[in-house]
Scaffold this motif. Structure first.
Motif, PDB file in Angstrom:
ATOM      1  N   GLU A 274     -23.741  28.850  16.196  1.00 45.89           N
ATOM      2  CA  GLU A 274     -24.785  29.880  16.162  1.00 45.89           C
ATOM      3  C   GLU A 274     -25.880  29.524  15.165  1.00 45.89           C
ATOM      4  N   ASN A 275     -25.517  28.878  14.065  1.00 46.27           N
ATOM      5  CA  ASN A 275     -26.526  28.411  13.108  1.00 46.27           C
ATOM      6  C   ASN A 275     -27.414  27.343  13.744  1.00 46.27           C
ATOM      7  N   PHE A 276     -26.792  26.434  14.503  1.00 46.93           N
ATOM      8  CA  PHE A 276     -27.573  25.417  15.217  1.00 46.93           C
ATOM      9  C   PHE A 276     -28.557  26.074  16.183  1.00 46.93           C
TER      10      PHE A 276
ATOM     11  N   GLY B 147     -42.134  19.353  14.088  1.00 41.20           N
ATOM     12  CA  GLY B 147     -42.798  18.305  13.321  1.00 41.20           C
ATOM     13  C   GLY B 147     -42.115  18.069  11.986  1.00 41.20           C
ATOM     14  N   ASP B 148     -42.826  17.436  11.059  1.00 41.74           N
ATOM     15  CA  ASP B 148     -42.248  17.078   9.763  1.00 41.74           C
ATOM     16  C   ASP B 148     -41.767  18.296   8.980  1.00 41.74           C
ATOM     17  N   GLU B 149     -42.500  19.405   9.073  1.00 44.84           N
ATOM     18  CA  GLU B 149     -42.083  20.615   8.348  1.00 44.84           C
ATOM     19  C   GLU B 149     -40.748  21.127   8.880  1.00 44.84           C
ATOM     20  N   ASP B 150     -40.557  21.008  10.186  1.00 50.17           N
ATOM     21  CA  ASP B 150     -39.289  21.441  10.773  1.00 50.17           C
ATOM     22  C   ASP B 150     -38.147  20.531  10.338  1.00 50.17           C
ATOM     23  N   VAL B 151     -38.412  19.237  10.277  1.00 47.18           N
ATOM     24  CA  VAL B 151     -37.378  18.307   9.810  1.00 47.18           C
ATOM     25  C   VAL B 151     -36.970  18.671   8.388  1.00 47.18           C
ATOM     26  N   ALA B 152     -37.951  18.940   7.529  1.00 45.60           N
ATOM     27  CA  ALA B 152     -37.648  19.331   6.152  1.00 45.60           C
ATOM     28  C   ALA B 152     -36.858  20.644   6.120  1.00 45.60           C
ATOM     29  N   ARG B 153     -37.259  21.592   6.958  1.00 44.60           N
ATOM     30  CA  ARG B 153     -36.544  22.883   7.033  1.00 44.60           C
ATOM     31  C   ARG B 153     -35.092  22.662   7.450  1.00 44.60           C
TER      32      ARG B 153
ATOM     33  N   ASP C 295     -31.178  23.289   5.592  1.00 43.07           N
ATOM     34  CA  ASP C 295     -30.400  24.368   6.194  1.00 43.07           C
ATOM     35  C   ASP C 295     -28.905  24.068   6.071  1.00 43.07           C
ATOM     36  N   ALA C 296     -28.228  24.744   5.150  1.00 41.56           N
ATOM     37  CA  ALA C 296     -26.803  24.500   4.912  1.00 41.56           C
ATOM     38  C   ALA C 296     -25.925  24.983   6.065  1.00 41.56           C
ATOM     39  N   GLY C 297     -26.495  25.729   7.000  1.00 39.69           N
ATOM     40  CA  GLY C 297     -25.717  26.252   8.118  1.00 39.69           C
ATOM     41  C   GLY C 297     -25.479  25.248   9.238  1.00 39.69           C
ATOM     42  N   ILE C 298     -26.177  24.102   9.184  1.00 37.11           N
ATOM     43  CA  ILE C 298     -26.013  23.074  10.211  1.00 37.11           C
ATOM     44  C   ILE C 298     -25.531  21.775   9.563  1.00 37.11           C
ATOM     45  N   VAL C 299     -25.403  20.735  10.350  1.00 34.02           N
ATOM     46  CA  VAL C 299     -25.090  19.404   9.808  1.00 34.02           C
ATOM     47  C   VAL C 299     -26.411  18.764   9.400  1.00 34.02           C
TER      48      VAL C 299
END
Length: 201
Positions: free
Chosen positions: A78-80, A96-102, A106-110
C-alpha cells in the motif's frame, strides 16, 4: 516464487458435524509461514491479472522484490501504491528528479535508487505498448503441474522470451527469473502444487 515448506490451514466451518472437526486445506509449501502469505496465496497468486496499469504494478513490485523476501513487498504494497501514484503508467512516466528524491526519502517503500529509476523508466517504456497484451502473449496454460516445490522452475524458456521482449521495449531490472515470478503471480502459468486446494476451487 518459492520459499518455505508445506502448507495446511483450517477451512471455514460449514456448519456440519464433520466440519466442526477442523477440515484442513492443503496449500503450496511457501504459503503458510505468515498470514500475509496465506491471504496472498488464497486470493491472488496465480489468478489472472490484466490491464496495463495492474500488470505494470506487478512488474514493478516483482522488480523491487529482487534480492528480498516477497513478504517485505507485500507488507509495503500500500505504501508503494501511494508513492507511485497507484501505478498509473502515465503518472509514473512523468516522474522526474524531485520524485526520485521523494521516493529515496520514503521509509515506507524499498529505497533503492536503481529499482526506483528502473520503475520510472519502465513506465516510460510501457507508454503506448499495450503492456497487458504484450505480457499475456507469453501465457503457458499447458505448463506441467508441479507436485512438489522442487518441481517449480526458477525460469523457463517462456520467461526468457518475455524478459527479452520487455528488454527490447526498454524495460529494465526484469530478467528471466523475475519474469517467471511475474508469470506465476499474474496467472500466465499455474504453479500451485498438484494437491493445493486452489486447483479444486
Amino acid at each position: 516464487m518459492t520459499e518455505t515448506p508445506r502448507a495446511v490451514a483450517p477451512a471455514e466451518p460449514t456448519g456440519s458435524a464433520e466440519s466442526a472437526e477442523s477440515v484442513e486445506l492443503v496449500r503450496c509449501g511457501w504459503a503458510t509461514s505468515a498470514p500475509d502469505y496465506v491471504a496472498y496465496h488464497d486470493e491472488e497468486w496465480g489468478r489472472p491479472v490484466t490491464g496495463d496499469d495492474r500488470v505494470f504494478e506487478r512488474i514493478a513490485l516483482e522488480s523491487f522484490q529482487s534480492g528480498l523476501s516477497w513478504i517485505t513487498i507485500l507488507r509495503k504494497r500500500e505504501n508503494f501504491r501511494a508513492a507511485f501514484a497507484r501505478f498509473s503508467i502515465p503518472a509514473v512516466a512523468a516522474f522526474g528528479d524531485e520524485d526520485v528524491a521523494r521516493l529515496l526519502g520514503d521509509a515506507g517503500i524499498v529505497r533503492n535508487r536503481a529499482k526506483i529509476e528502473a520503475t520510472i523508466a519502465n513506465a516510460r517504456a510501457a507508454l503506448g505498448v499495450g503492456l497487458s497484451d504484450l505480457v499475456w502473449k507469453h501465457a503457458d496454460p499447458d505448463a506441467p503441474v508441479p507436485k512438489t516445490l522442487a518441481d517449480v522452475p526458477a525460469q523457463t524458456a517462456g520467461s526468457k522470451a518475455l524478459a527479452k521482449e520487455l528488454k527490447a521495449h526498454g524495460f529494465r531490472f526484469i530478467g528471466p527469473t523475475t519474469a517467471y515470478a511475474l508469470m506465476q503471480a499474474i496467472g500466465l502459468v499455474n504453479d500451485h502444487l498438484a494437491d493445493c486446494w486452489t486447483r479444486r476451487a
